[in-house]
Design a protein around this motif. Structure first.
Motif, PDB file in Angstrom:
ATOM      1  N   TYR A   1       0.827  -1.212   0.000  1.00 20.38           N
ATOM      2  CA  TYR A   1       0.000   0.000   0.000  1.00 20.38           C
ATOM      3  C   TYR A   1       0.858   1.258   0.000  1.00 20.38           C
ATOM      4  N   VAL A   2       1.965   1.216   0.756  1.00 20.19           N
ATOM      5  CA  VAL A   2       2.829   2.398   0.833  1.00 20.19           C
ATOM      6  C   VAL A   2       3.419   2.704  -0.540  1.00 20.19           C
ATOM      7  N   VAL A   3       3.859   1.637  -1.245  1.00 20.32           N
ATOM      8  CA  VAL A   3       4.429   1.851  -2.576  1.00 20.32           C
ATOM      9  C   VAL A   3       3.357   2.374  -3.539  1.00 20.32           C
ATOM     10  N   LEU A   4       2.132   1.838  -3.440  1.00 22.42           N
ATOM     11  CA  LEU A   4       1.058   2.327  -4.303  1.00 22.42           C
ATOM     12  C   LEU A   4       0.805   3.814  -4.067  1.00 22.42           C
ATOM     13  N   ALA A   5       0.758   4.204  -2.769  1.00 22.82           N
ATOM     14  CA  ALA A   5       0.541   5.620  -2.453  1.00 22.82           C
ATOM     15  C   ALA A   5       1.691   6.474  -2.975  1.00 22.82           C
ATOM     16  N   CYS A   6       2.908   5.944  -2.865  1.00 20.84           N
ATOM     17  CA  CYS A   6       4.102   6.632  -3.372  1.00 20.84           C
ATOM     18  C   CYS A   6       3.979   6.878  -4.870  1.00 20.84           C
ATOM     19  N   VAL A   7       3.576   5.822  -5.610  1.00 13.10           N
ATOM     20  CA  VAL A   7       3.463   5.931  -7.062  1.00 13.10           C
ATOM     21  C   VAL A   7       2.408   6.969  -7.437  1.00 13.10           C
ATOM     22  N   LEU A   8       1.248   6.905  -6.754  1.00 13.39           N
ATOM     23  CA  LEU A   8       0.177   7.863  -7.061  1.00 13.39           C
ATOM     24  C   LEU A   8       0.637   9.291  -6.786  1.00 13.39           C
ATOM     25  N   PHE A   9       1.353   9.468  -5.658  1.00 13.86           N
ATOM     26  CA  PHE A   9       1.835  10.802  -5.303  1.00 13.86           C
ATOM     27  C   PHE A   9       2.833  11.305  -6.340  1.00 13.86           C
ATOM     28  N   ALA A  10       3.726  10.391  -6.794  1.00 15.28           N
ATOM     29  CA  ALA A  10       4.739  10.794  -7.775  1.00 15.28           C
ATOM     30  C   ALA A  10       4.082  11.204  -9.089  1.00 15.28           C
TER      31      ALA A  10
ATOM     32  N   MET B   1      -7.017 -14.630   0.170  1.00  8.94           N
ATOM     33  CA  MET B   1      -6.567 -14.723  -1.214  1.00  8.94           C
ATOM     34  C   MET B   1      -7.260 -13.689  -2.081  1.00  8.94           C
ATOM     35  N   SER B   2      -8.571 -13.531  -1.835  1.00 11.14           N
ATOM     36  CA  SER B   2      -9.323 -12.559  -2.643  1.00 11.14           C
ATOM     37  C   SER B   2      -8.810 -11.147  -2.394  1.00 11.14           C
ATOM     38  N   HIS B   3      -8.300 -10.912  -1.176  1.00 12.05           N
ATOM     39  CA  HIS B   3      -7.717  -9.605  -0.874  1.00 12.05           C
ATOM     40  C   HIS B   3      -6.571  -9.296  -1.831  1.00 12.05           C
ATOM     41  N   THR B   4      -5.708 -10.293  -2.046  1.00 13.93           N
ATOM     42  CA  THR B   4      -4.558 -10.102  -2.932  1.00 13.93           C
ATOM     43  C   THR B   4      -5.012  -9.765  -4.344  1.00 13.93           C
ATOM     44  N   VAL B   5      -5.958 -10.569  -4.862  1.00  6.29           N
ATOM     45  CA  VAL B   5      -6.425 -10.377  -6.245  1.00  6.29           C
ATOM     46  C   VAL B   5      -7.060  -9.001  -6.399  1.00  6.29           C
ATOM     47  N   LEU B   6      -7.961  -8.659  -5.439  1.00  8.15           N
ATOM     48  CA  LEU B   6      -8.646  -7.363  -5.525  1.00  8.15           C
ATOM     49  C   LEU B   6      -7.656  -6.209  -5.411  1.00  8.15           C
ATOM     50  N   PHE B   7      -6.645  -6.379  -4.504  1.00  3.74           N
ATOM     51  CA  PHE B   7      -5.649  -5.312  -4.371  1.00  3.74           C
ATOM     52  C   PHE B   7      -4.937  -5.082  -5.696  1.00  3.74           C
ATOM     53  N   TYR B   8      -4.504  -6.163  -6.363  1.00  4.75           N
ATOM     54  CA  TYR B   8      -3.751  -5.974  -7.598  1.00  4.75           C
ATOM     55  C   TYR B   8      -4.623  -5.384  -8.693  1.00  4.75           C
ATOM     56  N   ILE B   9      -5.883  -5.858  -8.806  1.00  2.88           N
ATOM     57  CA  ILE B   9      -6.772  -5.316  -9.848  1.00  2.88           C
ATOM     58  C   ILE B   9      -6.976  -3.824  -9.642  1.00  2.88           C
ATOM     59  N   PHE B  10      -7.352  -3.440  -8.411  1.00  3.24           N
ATOM     60  CA  PHE B  10      -7.762  -2.048  -8.234  1.00  3.24           C
ATOM     61  C   PHE B  10      -6.582  -1.103  -8.073  1.00  3.24           C
ATOM     62  N   SER B  11      -5.412  -1.612  -7.612  1.00  7.94           N
ATOM     63  CA  SER B  11      -4.262  -0.705  -7.595  1.00  7.94           C
ATOM     64  C   SER B  11      -3.790  -0.434  -9.023  1.00  7.94           C
ATOM     65  N   THR B  12      -3.892  -1.470  -9.896  1.00  6.69           N
ATOM     66  CA  THR B  12      -3.551  -1.239 -11.302  1.00  6.69           C
ATOM     67  C   THR B  12      -4.480  -0.209 -11.920  1.00  6.69           C
ATOM     68  N   LEU B  13      -5.791  -0.361 -11.633  1.00  5.24           N
ATOM     69  CA  LEU B  13      -6.755   0.601 -12.175  1.00  5.24           C
ATOM     70  C   LEU B  13      -6.473   2.015 -11.664  1.00  5.24           C
ATOM     71  N   ALA B  14      -6.100   2.117 -10.363  1.00  3.24           N
ATOM     72  CA  ALA B  14      -5.831   3.441  -9.788  1.00  3.24           C
ATOM     73  C   ALA B  14      -4.639   4.099 -10.479  1.00  3.24           C
ATOM     74  N   VAL B  15      -3.565   3.319 -10.687  1.00  2.00           N
ATOM     75  CA  VAL B  15      -2.374   3.885 -11.327  1.00  2.00           C
ATOM     76  C   VAL B  15      -2.672   4.239 -12.785  1.00  2.00           C
ATOM     77  N   LEU B  16      -3.449   3.369 -13.452  1.00  2.00           N
ATOM     78  CA  LEU B  16      -3.839   3.626 -14.839  1.00  2.00           C
ATOM     79  C   LEU B  16      -4.623   4.938 -14.943  1.00  2.00           C
ATOM     80  N   GLY B  17      -5.602   5.103 -14.032  1.00  2.00           N
ATOM     81  CA  GLY B  17      -6.393   6.340 -14.033  1.00  2.00           C
ATOM     82  C   GLY B  17      -5.518   7.552 -13.787  1.00  2.00           C
ATOM     83  N   ALA B  18      -4.561   7.421 -12.840  1.00  2.00           N
ATOM     84  CA  ALA B  18      -3.686   8.555 -12.523  1.00  2.00           C
ATOM     85  C   ALA B  18      -2.840   8.934 -13.726  1.00  2.00           C
ATOM     86  N   VAL B  19      -2.319   7.894 -14.448  1.00  2.00           N
ATOM     87  CA  VAL B  19      -1.504   8.179 -15.631  1.00  2.00           C
ATOM     88  C   VAL B  19      -2.359   8.876 -16.689  1.00  2.00           C
TER      89      VAL B  19
END
Lengths: 101, 169
Positions: free
Chosen positions: A8-17, B1-19
């Protein structure tokens, strides 16, 4: 692999960057404001993560305050945008040099 | 296990949206991409047992604040020719990009190399992060701060009216 705090910390770092990158490189003042929101949002994520780690409600309350402040900030910022656009007819931040000495 | 899958799906979406927020030329597309990021972050809040904060995130951030943005974009009625992309040339931008990747990668390697701190089991998983729990904290320990935010919002509202109205001519 279990999801640890560092994920989570790395994700927040990436979003902030990404937010900082947008603030530095973009020219459109509206998009600069959106990137500021992005940065605030990544900090909120960190608050929630550490609130979960130490199991207290303080982080949640702080996120609530931070959302309120973000809403006020956006309102004031957009009022500035409207007022600047009325004077300059443009959203270009490079045109804002009223305070340049 | 579902926590891991959901984390990866939605963190990817978050970074994609930010980009996409940073890379779109049109402010309307950027605003829609920002909604994607905020929504994905709300899902991550649910994964962290912060149900009330997730609801607030969607209602206020993805709802009210983004509507304010879109309303302003449409109110200003920007012509397409005015939308210039960047304030910097490409080598300078690439330098910044490279710097950010190095800094974030440095932190990531530091964090992943040490022994991982996993989330402990919640003592009271039924109540943690609910409206009742957050509300009790908000109206007892943080009552003064809560009241002061109301003052802040009033000041912001008056300020917005003064700025947006402009000088009488």
């Amino acid at each position: 692999m279990e999801i640890a705090v560092s994920h989570y910390v790395v994700l927040a770092c990436v979003l902030f960057a990404i937010g900082v990158y947008g603030v530095i490189t973009r020219k459109n003042i509206l998009i600069v404001l959106m990137c500021l929101e992005l940065m605030l949002n990544s900090c909120n994520l960190l608050f929630v993560v550490f609130s979960r780690l130490y199991e207290g409600a303080a982080g949640h309350v702080f996120v609530l305050m931070s959302v309120t402040v973000a809403a006020a900030e956006v309102a004031v910022g957009l009022a500035f945008v409207v007022s600047i656009y009325r004077q300059k007819e443009s959203l270009d931040i490079d045109l804002l040099k009223l305070l340049r000495g | 296990m579902s926590h891991t899958v959901l984390f990866y799906i939605f963190s990817t979406l978050a970074v994609l949206g930010a980009v996409m927020v940073v890379s779109h030329k049109n402010p309307v597309s950027s605003a829609i991409s920002l909604v994607l990021t905020l929504f994905s972050t709300a899902v991550l809040f649910v994964l962290l047992h912060a149900h009330f904060i997730a609801a607030i995130q969607i209602l206020i951030y993805a709802g009210a604040i983004m509507v304010l943005f879109l309303f302003t974009v449409m109110f200003l009625n920007i012509r397409n020719s005015e939308l210039r992309f960047d304030s910097m040339n490409i080598p300078k931008r690439m330098t910044f990009l490279f710097l950010f990747i190095v800094v974030v990668g440095f932190f990531a390697s530091k964090l992943f190399s040490s022994s991982p701190v996993v989330f402990p089991k919640l003592g009271d998983p039924e109540n943690f992060g609910t409206v009742a729990e957050v509300g009790r904290s908000l109206f007892s320990d943080y009552l003064l701060a809560f009241e002061l935010t109301s003052v802040l919002v009033v000041i912001a509202m008056v300020g917005v009216l003064v700025i947006a109205k402009g000088r009488e001519s």
